[in-house]
Design a protein around this motif. Structure first.
Motif, mmCIF file in Angstrom:
data_model
loop_
_atom_site.group_PDB
_atom_site.id
_atom_site.type_symbol
_atom_site.label_atom_id
_atom_site.label_comp_id
_atom_site.label_asym_id
_atom_site.label_seq_id
_atom_site.Cartn_x
_atom_site.Cartn_y
_atom_site.Cartn_z
ATOM 1 N N ALA A 153 104.856 -60.601 96.832
ATOM 2 C CA ALA A 153 105.576 -61.829 97.194
ATOM 3 C C ALA A 153 104.596 -62.928 97.608
ATOM 4 C CB ALA A 153 106.561 -61.538 98.314
ATOM 5 N N THR A 192 112.472 -54.596 105.494
ATOM 6 C CA THR A 192 112.274 -53.246 104.969
ATOM 7 C C THR A 192 111.238 -53.212 103.847
ATOM 8 O OG1 THR A 192 114.070 -53.537 103.380
ATOM 9 C CG2 THR A 192 114.648 -52.633 105.531
ATOM 10 N N TRP A 193 110.588 -54.310 103.581
ATOM 11 C CA TRP A 193 109.607 -54.363 102.490
ATOM 12 C C TRP A 193 108.370 -53.534 102.831
ATOM 13 C CZ3 TRP A 193 109.115 -60.113 100.548
ATOM 14 C CH2 TRP A 193 110.331 -60.497 100.007
ATOM 15 N N THR A 194 107.755 -52.981 101.792
ATOM 16 C CA THR A 194 106.493 -52.262 101.964
ATOM 17 C C THR A 194 105.340 -53.268 101.906
ATOM 18 O OG1 THR A 194 106.241 -51.878 99.600
ATOM 19 C CG2 THR A 194 107.461 -50.222 100.839
ATOM 20 N N HIS A 195 104.145 -52.792 102.171
ATOM 21 C CA HIS A 195 102.968 -53.658 102.107
ATOM 22 C C HIS A 195 102.751 -54.197 100.700
ATOM 23 C CE1 HIS A 195 101.770 -52.784 106.192
ATOM 24 N NE2 HIS A 195 101.882 -51.479 105.958
ATOM 25 N N PRO A 248 114.033 -58.581 104.013
ATOM 26 C CA PRO A 248 112.571 -58.473 103.898
ATOM 27 C C PRO A 248 111.939 -57.624 104.989
ATOM 28 C CG PRO A 248 113.194 -60.670 104.607
ATOM 29 C CD PRO A 248 114.455 -59.939 104.306
ATOM 30 N N GLN A 282 105.042 -54.787 98.431
ATOM 31 C CA GLN A 282 106.036 -55.823 98.130
ATOM 32 C C GLN A 282 105.666 -57.143 98.804
ATOM 33 O OE1 GLN A 282 109.369 -53.453 99.475
ATOM 34 N NE2 GLN A 282 110.221 -53.409 97.398
ATOM 35 N N TRP A 283 105.157 -57.072 100.029
ATOM 36 C CA TRP A 283 104.709 -58.288 100.699
ATOM 37 C C TRP A 283 103.523 -58.906 99.967
ATOM 38 C CZ3 TRP A 283 107.150 -61.308 103.768
ATOM 39 C CH2 TRP A 283 108.131 -60.818 104.616
ATOM 40 N N VAL A 319 117.136 -56.090 98.094
ATOM 41 C CA VAL A 319 115.713 -56.182 98.456
ATOM 42 C C VAL A 319 115.405 -57.555 99.027
ATOM 43 C CG1 VAL A 319 113.372 -56.134 97.529
ATOM 44 C CG2 VAL A 319 115.038 -54.459 96.758
ATOM 45 N N TRP A 320 115.923 -58.613 98.382
ATOM 46 C CA TRP A 320 115.641 -59.976 98.833
ATOM 47 C C TRP A 320 116.358 -60.299 100.143
ATOM 48 C CZ3 TRP A 320 111.621 -62.246 96.973
ATOM 49 C CH2 TRP A 320 111.218 -61.979 95.665
#
Length: 60
Positions: free
Chosen positions: A19, A10-13, A8, A15-16, A4-5
């Motif tokens: 973060a 492929t992150w969803t909203h 970034p 996850q952003w 996952v790290w």
């Protein structure tokens, strides 16, 4: 978890958002610690007394 790290893009909203909030919290904690250290340093510093002439001292 490292996958996952490492990507970034492929992150969803959500996850952003998480973060960003965590980054803001870390930055705020660092800033508060820096300001607190600065205040504590200035409190421990010995202050110079003003050099008043003998005739100008307030009567007390």
């Amino acid at each position: 978890m490292s996958e996952v790290w490492s990507s970034p893009g492929t992150w969803t909203h959500e996850q952003w958002l998480v973060a960003s909030i965590l980054g803001f919290i870390v930055l705020a904690v660092i800033l508060v610690a820096y300001r607190l250290a600065k205040i504590l340093r200035s409190v421990n510093k010995k202050r110079e007394l003003p050099s008043l002439r003998p005739g100008r001292r307030p009567r007390g």
